[in-house]
Motif scaffolding. Structure first.
Motif, PDB file in Angstrom:
ATOM      1  N   UNK A  10      41.796  38.119  42.475  1.00  0.00           N
ATOM      2  CA  UNK A  10      42.041  38.094  44.066  1.00  0.00           C
ATOM      3  C   UNK A  10      43.377  37.390  44.402  1.00  0.00           C
ATOM      4  N   UNK A  11      44.002  37.860  45.109  1.00  0.00           N
ATOM      5  CA  UNK A  11      45.381  37.311  45.555  1.00  0.00           C
ATOM      6  C   UNK A  11      45.085  35.802  46.390  1.00  0.00           C
ATOM      7  N   UNK A  12      43.798  35.737  46.938  1.00  0.00           N
ATOM      8  CA  UNK A  12      43.761  34.472  47.749  1.00  0.00           C
ATOM      9  C   UNK A  12      43.358  33.458  46.905  1.00  0.00           C
ATOM     10  N   UNK A  13      44.094  32.402  46.665  1.00  0.00           N
ATOM     11  CA  UNK A  13      43.827  31.309  46.083  1.00  0.00           C
ATOM     12  C   UNK A  13      42.730  30.438  46.643  1.00  0.00           C
ATOM     13  N   UNK A  14      42.799  30.392  48.143  1.00  0.00           N
ATOM     14  CA  UNK A  14      41.458  29.702  48.402  1.00  0.00           C
ATOM     15  C   UNK A  14      40.096  30.339  48.201  1.00  0.00           C
ATOM     16  N   UNK A  15      40.005  31.741  48.405  1.00  0.00           N
ATOM     17  CA  UNK A  15      38.768  32.305  48.073  1.00  0.00           C
ATOM     18  C   UNK A  15      38.491  32.226  46.557  1.00  0.00           C
ATOM     19  N   UNK A  16      39.553  32.005  45.643  1.00  0.00           N
ATOM     20  CA  UNK A  16      39.146  31.975  44.205  1.00  0.00           C
ATOM     21  C   UNK A  16      38.386  30.421  43.932  1.00  0.00           C
ATOM     22  N   UNK A  17      39.152  29.636  44.514  1.00  0.00           N
ATOM     23  CA  UNK A  17      38.628  28.090  44.563  1.00  0.00           C
ATOM     24  C   UNK A  17      37.225  28.015  44.982  1.00  0.00           C
ATOM     25  N   UNK A  55      31.924  39.918  21.215  1.00  0.00           N
ATOM     26  CA  UNK A  55      31.695  40.341  22.481  1.00  0.00           C
ATOM     27  C   UNK A  55      31.556  39.180  23.704  1.00  0.00           C
ATOM     28  N   UNK A  56      32.262  39.483  24.913  1.00  0.00           N
ATOM     29  CA  UNK A  56      32.348  38.379  25.972  1.00  0.00           C
ATOM     30  C   UNK A  56      31.872  39.002  27.114  1.00  0.00           C
ATOM     31  N   UNK A  57      30.563  39.113  27.294  1.00  0.00           N
ATOM     32  CA  UNK A  57      29.977  39.624  28.566  1.00  0.00           C
ATOM     33  C   UNK A  57      30.496  38.865  29.765  1.00  0.00           C
ATOM     34  N   UNK A  58      30.934  39.499  30.683  1.00  0.00           N
ATOM     35  CA  UNK A  58      31.576  38.984  31.944  1.00  0.00           C
ATOM     36  C   UNK A  58      31.342  39.414  33.071  1.00  0.00           C
ATOM     37  N   UNK A  59      31.047  38.727  34.068  1.00  0.00           N
ATOM     38  CA  UNK A  59      31.018  39.265  35.539  1.00  0.00           C
ATOM     39  C   UNK A  59      32.346  39.138  36.200  1.00  0.00           C
ATOM     40  N   UNK A  60      32.764  40.390  36.533  1.00  0.00           N
ATOM     41  CA  UNK A  60      34.144  40.354  37.356  1.00  0.00           C
ATOM     42  C   UNK A  60      34.041  40.653  38.725  1.00  0.00           C
ATOM     43  N   UNK A  61      34.762  39.681  39.414  1.00  0.00           N
ATOM     44  CA  UNK A  61      34.713  39.650  40.857  1.00  0.00           C
ATOM     45  C   UNK A  61      35.980  40.101  41.573  1.00  0.00           C
ATOM     46  N   UNK A  62      35.931  41.275  42.055  1.00  0.00           N
ATOM     47  CA  UNK A  62      37.309  42.129  42.154  1.00  0.00           C
ATOM     48  C   UNK A  62      37.543  42.357  43.609  1.00  0.00           C
ATOM     49  N   UNK A  63      38.976  41.773  44.293  1.00  0.00           N
ATOM     50  CA  UNK A  63      39.310  41.920  45.527  1.00  0.00           C
ATOM     51  C   UNK A  63      39.705  43.479  45.659  1.00  0.00           C
ATOM     52  N   UNK A  64      39.650  44.158  46.825  1.00  0.00           N
ATOM     53  CA  UNK A  64      40.252  45.599  46.919  1.00  0.00           C
ATOM     54  C   UNK A  64      41.768  45.513  47.472  1.00  0.00           C
ATOM     55  N   UNK A  65      41.850  44.638  48.490  1.00  0.00           N
ATOM     56  CA  UNK A  65      43.112  44.620  49.336  1.00  0.00           C
ATOM     57  C   UNK A  65      44.040  43.405  48.720  1.00  0.00           C
ATOM     58  N   UNK A  96      36.630  40.996  51.990  1.00  0.00           N
ATOM     59  CA  UNK A  96      36.221  40.603  53.285  1.00  0.00           C
ATOM     60  C   UNK A  96      36.249  41.676  54.122  1.00  0.00           C
ATOM     61  N   UNK A  97      36.814  43.052  53.570  1.00  0.00           N
ATOM     62  CA  UNK A  97      36.868  44.140  54.505  1.00  0.00           C
ATOM     63  C   UNK A  97      35.522  44.578  54.956  1.00  0.00           C
ATOM     64  N   UNK A  98      35.332  45.258  56.178  1.00  0.00           N
ATOM     65  CA  UNK A  98      34.259  46.006  56.935  1.00  0.00           C
ATOM     66  C   UNK A  98      34.054  47.211  56.228  1.00  0.00           C
ATOM     67  N   UNK A  99      35.395  47.604  55.593  1.00  0.00           N
ATOM     68  CA  UNK A  99      35.552  49.056  55.262  1.00  0.00           C
ATOM     69  C   UNK A  99      34.329  49.519  54.362  1.00  0.00           C
TER      70      UNK A  99
END
Length: 134
Positions: A10-17, A55-65, A96-99
């Motif tokens: 995510x390009x948003x540092x605050x959200x990452x923290x 193997x390194x099972x990982x949960x990835x949270x991905x921002x779209x925008x 955070x998009x409502x799309x």
């Protein structure tokens, strides 16, 4: 027992923290990697998951925008990785998009769901429950 791994793209540092704080509240032993540039996240996957034999099972949270590469662009590159790499990831769109991305997400079968920002402990409980059930 292995530590659960999480990756935030995510390009948003605050959200990452906020995400890291929430994940650590949920699982203090979790390993959390954060990337504000999607390209860096992909490079990390290429380096760690393709070269490594473990193997390194990982949960990835991905921002779209994101400005440099959208989450969809990230997924296009991710789709080109070997199955053994893709199978180590459980991916959730965190936006955070409502799309409504439901239709577009059907192209990417490895997307497990959509979560609204900010990430909450209840979301993590649901993620864990889904992983146990699958």
């Amino acid at each position: 027992m292995k530590k659960q791994r999480y990756m935030l793209v995510d390009d948003d540092d605050t959200n990452n923290m906020i995400c890291k704080y929430t994940i650590k509240r949920f699982d203090r032993d979790a390993e959390v990697k954060m990337f504000t540039m999607p390209e860096d996240g992909l490079a990390s996957i290429k380096g760690e998951y393709i070269i490594g034999h473990e193997t390194l099972p990982t949960v990835l949270f991905l921002d779209i925008n994101m400005p440099s590469m959208t989450g969809w662009g990230f997924l296009e590159v991710f789709m080109q990785f070997d199955e053994c790499v893709k199978n180590q990831f459980t991916i959730y769109i965190l936006s955070s998009s409502i799309e409504d991305f439901t239709e577009k997400a059907k192209i990417y079968p490895f997307i497990q769901g959509f979560l609204s920002k900010p990430l909450k402990v209840t979301n993590l409980e649901r993620v864990r429950k889904q992983m146990v059930e699958s």
